[in-house]
Design an enzyme around this catalytic site. Structure first.
Site, PDB file in Angstrom:
ATOM      1  N   LYS A   1       0.833  -1.204   0.000  1.00  0.00           N
ATOM      2  CA  LYS A   1       0.000   0.000   0.000  1.00  0.00           C
ATOM      3  C   LYS A   1       0.867   1.253   0.000  1.00  0.00           C
ATOM      4  CE  LYS A   1      -0.313  -0.262   4.985  1.00  0.00           C
ATOM      5  NZ  LYS A   1      -0.918  -1.006   6.067  1.00  0.00           N
TER       6      LYS A   1
ATOM      7  N   TYR B   1      17.085  31.202   4.652  1.00  0.00           N
ATOM      8  CA  TYR B   1      16.016  32.093   5.112  1.00  0.00           C
ATOM      9  C   TYR B   1      16.077  32.295   6.621  1.00  0.00           C
ATOM     10  CZ  TYR B   1      13.483  31.326   0.689  1.00  0.00           C
ATOM     11  OH  TYR B   1      13.103  31.256  -0.618  1.00  0.00           O
TER      12      TYR B   1
ATOM     13  N   MET C   1      12.387  24.962   0.395  1.00  0.00           N
ATOM     14  CA  MET C   1      11.423  24.125  -0.318  1.00  0.00           C
ATOM     15  C   MET C   1      12.129  23.068  -1.181  1.00  0.00           C
ATOM     16  SD  MET C   1       8.404  25.134  -2.970  1.00  0.00           S
ATOM     17  CE  MET C   1       7.508  26.235  -1.910  1.00  0.00           C
TER      18      MET C   1
ATOM     19  N   ARG D   1     -10.588   0.554  14.485  1.00  0.00           N
ATOM     20  CA  ARG D   1     -10.562   1.264  13.208  1.00  0.00           C
ATOM     21  C   ARG D   1     -11.666   0.606  12.388  1.00  0.00           C
ATOM     22  NH1 ARG D   1      -4.665   1.616  10.403  1.00  0.00           N
ATOM     23  NH2 ARG D   1      -5.253  -0.483   9.809  1.00  0.00           N
TER      24      ARG D   1
END
Ligand SMILES: *Cc1c(COP(=O)(O)O)cnc(C)c1O
Length: 825
Positions: free
Chosen positions: A493, A720, A769, A592
């Protein structure tokens, strides 16, 4: 491939087998164990091997339908299906194959070099080939085929044209070498080195050395490094001094080293061999490579080669790692980049690897001249042409003057020829290849790595590399912990835990897992699109995807009365006839998805009368299998599960597959394996249990590279909004990975360390980023160098602890724009 072939009756005698049926073919020439690579050649023998990974008997019909007419089996088979076949039954197919290999070896009285040791076997074997192919026609193990099966298949490649064999033997347990020795029967031995015993499951280093040495019990000459005390003492304990030829600094070595001077990408070796000074110049300088070279230096001296020839030959040898990589190519291509030496056998094996790539239906081979003596060139290129055709290669690119000279032999294939790699690269355009599986295999001198570089997709330098061989080792390790009859559902998965599901699913299907597990229907649909055929369980089957589930033959988990009704409706609307396979999920404490215990009675009544469902399995999920604190809960969950499952079985009047264990459950509670286990994170090399951590191999490596290096003066800030200014001048490397790639921002400002050229480097400043910065003031490195974010050196555990999360999250967080690459190390 037996050039001469064996008459079927002789074969049956050699194997000590009995005919279940005698068929039409009277002899066999090729031995096959993997139906995926069968190409319909006549006189093929299919041996149904039963291993921990798979049961070859499941593939008999496939082999028959692909034209095989002779079989070796160890079970009874339904003869009605195999009307024309000869079927020989033996007690154990692998042992029978070994018996055939032993016999076959006995038929060929040629020099055979046997190579074993912990590291360097494959390199030594491939180098030896490279050093001697000009003088000898050598048969060798393909790639790193060194197990019992691999060695048997390698030996069977021997034919009358060969005058030397080079085979490697790898063992992981005591008692294995004896069998390999019988097949290889070396008359020259090379022991590369011996690593620590615990790495391989031996009781002691001494035991391990003695076991490896068994390869040379009947071998009149053994080469090893005298400086390895462990080996030296083991040899002494066997009183083998007479047959040993050693090299090293130790006085009295046959080839005694006097000096090793390392230069830039070169090393100068001086030694004394039988009283004479000898020199060897190597085109590389890494210690491990020098060690590998020395074994062969001594061997060549023993074979009587002159200094001059030895130096010429070593000049062509390269220490680039030999391996086969499967890479993502440009324009939807898949690149099989095979760096092993080229000869016809090796090309055959590589073409088979190509055929195993299901992504594209078109197969292309780019090959260089093969290294063969001129007098047999026409014959060999004719064979190559035939090989390409039988393997269904549609497009062929031949590079090298010899291929060009023989291009008339390649009619019937879309082909193009170039004298050298450069002229090919000049014509290569962005769209030269599209949606093709491409094999790239060339001799060293042709520098095919330059072609690989052009054909490989480079969207972003950062890659998540998955090692399929290590994954396969993890699977086998888990198999040893469960009963042979227990099935495995492998969880793929979330894009195979973030690794890219496609190659992983292929490997798992091939390895004989019973089921794959995915979260959503579309993941299952994608796997079917890739040609995966084994059953697939969908854990989160959204009602809107029920039609896709039915269309693609996926099996939903049913976890509530609502989903039961909806799926029922979907089946009737579809007009489904028969019983559809479903899996019933019980909630035993995870809270669940799942039916609660108080619902089981009603559920049982429903299922009793409902014929549209075929309840294949009943299962539940453990909530704390990794932690001793939850062991009481685990016991309680198992008890509830047993009650619920047996009630459902009673209602159905049949038994179903029951399963509750996930990875940590398997490692800690093997007694609750029932009929199947659901294996997830352990496949990917991660365990929640300290003890088994060291047994599993890390499978995934996130790596990037240095884009720029700069000196930054004291008092400056990095990136930054710097939290702090530098207190001294530092060397800063900028890496091409940022939080958009899944690198958590929390790892900045010195929290994480990455691996650069054998050392750890701390992050500096905030993670951006698309980039981040590390401090490499103390680390020799250059722009373009590789940096490991996690992998063999920086563990997933380390990163996840720093992020206060679990390895699952770190792996699955690697964003989709990071290129996924699979390798087979
Ligand atoms: C993910 C999952 C697993 C596998 O869990 P691991 O801890 O990764 O082994 C097993 N069962 C179910 C229902 C799952 O969702």
């Amino acid at each position: 491939m037996l050039s001469t072939g064996y008459p079927i009756n002789t074969l049956c005698q050699i194997l000590n087998g009995t005919f279940l049926q005698e068929g039409k073919e009277d002899f066999v020439r090729h031995v096959e164990t993997d139906t995926r690579v069968l190409d319909g050649r006549p006189h093929s023998l299919f041996v149904a091997i039963v291993g921990p990974r798979f049961d070859g008997h499941q593939f008999l019909w496939e082999a028959y339908s692909k034209g095989v007419r002779t079989f070796i089996v160890s079970e009874d088979v339904d003869l009605n299906h195999f009307a024309e076949a000869s079927i020989i039954k033996v007690d154990n197919s692998l042992k029978a194959l070994q018996r055939l290999a032993i016999f076959h070896r006995g038929e060929h009285q040629i020099d055979v070099v046997g190579v074993t040791g912990s590291n360097g076997k494959t390199i030594v074997k491939e180098w030896l080939y490279q050093l001697l192919y000009r003088d000898k026609h050598i048969v060798r193990s393909p790639n790193s085929y060194n197990s019992k099966l691999g060695v048997a298949l390698s030996i069977l490649l021997m034919n009358d044209s060969h005058d030397m064999g080079v085979f490697e033997a790898g063992i992981s347990q005591e008692g294995e070498m004896e069998c390999l020795e019988k097949m290889i029967k070396p008359n020259i031995g090379i022991l590369t080195n011996i690593g620590a015993a615990h790495e391989d499951g031996f009781r002691s280093d001494q035991d391990k050395a003695l076991e490896k040495l068994k390869l040379f019990t009947h071998c009149p000459k053994l080469i090893y490094c005298a400086d390895h005390d462990l080996v030296h003492n083991a040899v002494a304990s066997l009183s083998w001094e007479k047959k040993c030829k050693t090299w090293g600094w130790r006085a009295g070595s046959t080839l005694q080293l006097l000096d090793v001077a390392k230069g830039n990408k070169a090393a100068d070796l001086r030694g004394n061999y039988l009283g004479v000074d000898r020199h060897l110049k190597l085109p590389f300088n890494l210690d491990a490579s020098i060690e590998n070279a020395c074994h062969l230096w001594l061997l060549l001296l023993e074979l009587g080669y002159s200094d001059k020839v030895i130096n010429q030959r070593f000049n062509d040898v390269s220490d680039i790692p030999m391996r086969l990589e499967i890479l993502v190519g440009v324009n939807g291509c898949v690149l099989v980049n095979d760096a092993y030496n080229s000869d016809l056998n090796a090309i055959g094996i590589a073409l088979e690897q190509l055929l195993l790539q299901p992504k594209n239906s078109k197969s292309t081979a780019i090959l260089s001249d093969i290294v063969i003596p001129n007098k047999v060139a026409t014959e060999k290129y004719m064979e190559l042409s035939k090989l390409l055709k039988t393997k269904g290669i549609e497009r062929f690119i031949g590079i090298g003057p010899n291929l060009q000279r023989h291009k008339h032999l390649f009619t019937g294939i879309d082909s193009a020829f170039y004298t050298d790699t450069d002229s090919f690269l000049q014509t290569l355009r962005k769209d030269s290849f599209e949606n093709e599986n491409i094999l790239l295999k060339g001799s060293r001198a042709f520098e095919f790595e330059r072609i690989a570089d052009r054909l490989q997709e480079k969207t972003h330098e950062t890659t998540l590399e998955l090692d399929l061989n290590k994954m396969s080792d993890n699977l086998n390790l888990i198999r040893e912990k469960i009963k042979r009859e227990t099935k495995i559902m492998a969880m793929v998965k979330a894009f195979a835990y973030g690794n890219g599901s496609y190659d992983v699913a292929r490997l798992l299907e091939y390895s004989g897992v019973a089921y794959l597990g995915v979260a959503y229907a579309d993941e299952g649909v994608a796997l079917r699109g890739d040609g995966i055929q084994i059953p697939i369980l969908v854990l989160n089957p959204e009602p809107s995807t029920y039609d896709a589930i039915i269309r693609y033959n996926l099996e939903p988990q049913i976890y509530s009365f609502r989903t039961l009704k909806l799926f029922h409706k979907a089946l009737t609307d579809w007009g489904y006839e028969g019983s559809y396979p479903v899996h019933i999920k019980i909630n035993t404490g995870m809270n669940r998805l799942g039916f609660d215990l108080h619902e089981i009675e009603e559920l049982g009544d429903l299922l009793r009368t409902e014929k549209i469902f075929d309840v294949v399995s009943v299962f539940s999920h453990l909530s704390g299998s990794d932690e001793p604190d939850f062991d009481k809960t685990t016991e309680d969950q198992v008890a509830k599960f047993e009650t619920a499952a047996s009630f459902i079985e009673q209602c159905l009047g049949k038994s179903v597959i029951k399963h509750i264990l996930n990875s940590n459950g398997i490692l800690r509670f093997p007694q609750y394996q029932f009929d199947m286990v659901r294996l997830g994170i352990a496949l990917y090399g991660v365990s929640g249990n300290q003890v088994t951590r060291s047994e599993l191999l890390p499978v995934s490596k996130l790596k990037t590279s240095i884009s720029q290096i700069r000196q930054v003066p004291k008092g400056s800030g990095i990136g930054y909004s710097p939290k702090a200014l530098l207190d001294a001048e530092r060397t800063i490397a900028v890496l091409s990975i940022g939080y958009a790639d899944g690198l958590a921002r929390k790892l900045g400002n010195g929290v994480a360390e990455f691996w650069v050229n054998g050392q750890r480097a701390k992050t500096v400043g905030n993670i951006c980023m698309d980039m981040c910065m590390i401090d490499v003031t103390e680390i020799p490195c250059q722009e373009g160098d590789e940096v490991e974010i996690f992998g063999d050196h920086i563990s997933l555990y380390e990163i996840s602890e720093k992020l206060e999360t679990i390895p699952y999250e770190v792996l699955t967080r690697v964003s989709e724009r990071v290129k996924r690459v699979t390798i087979q190390s």
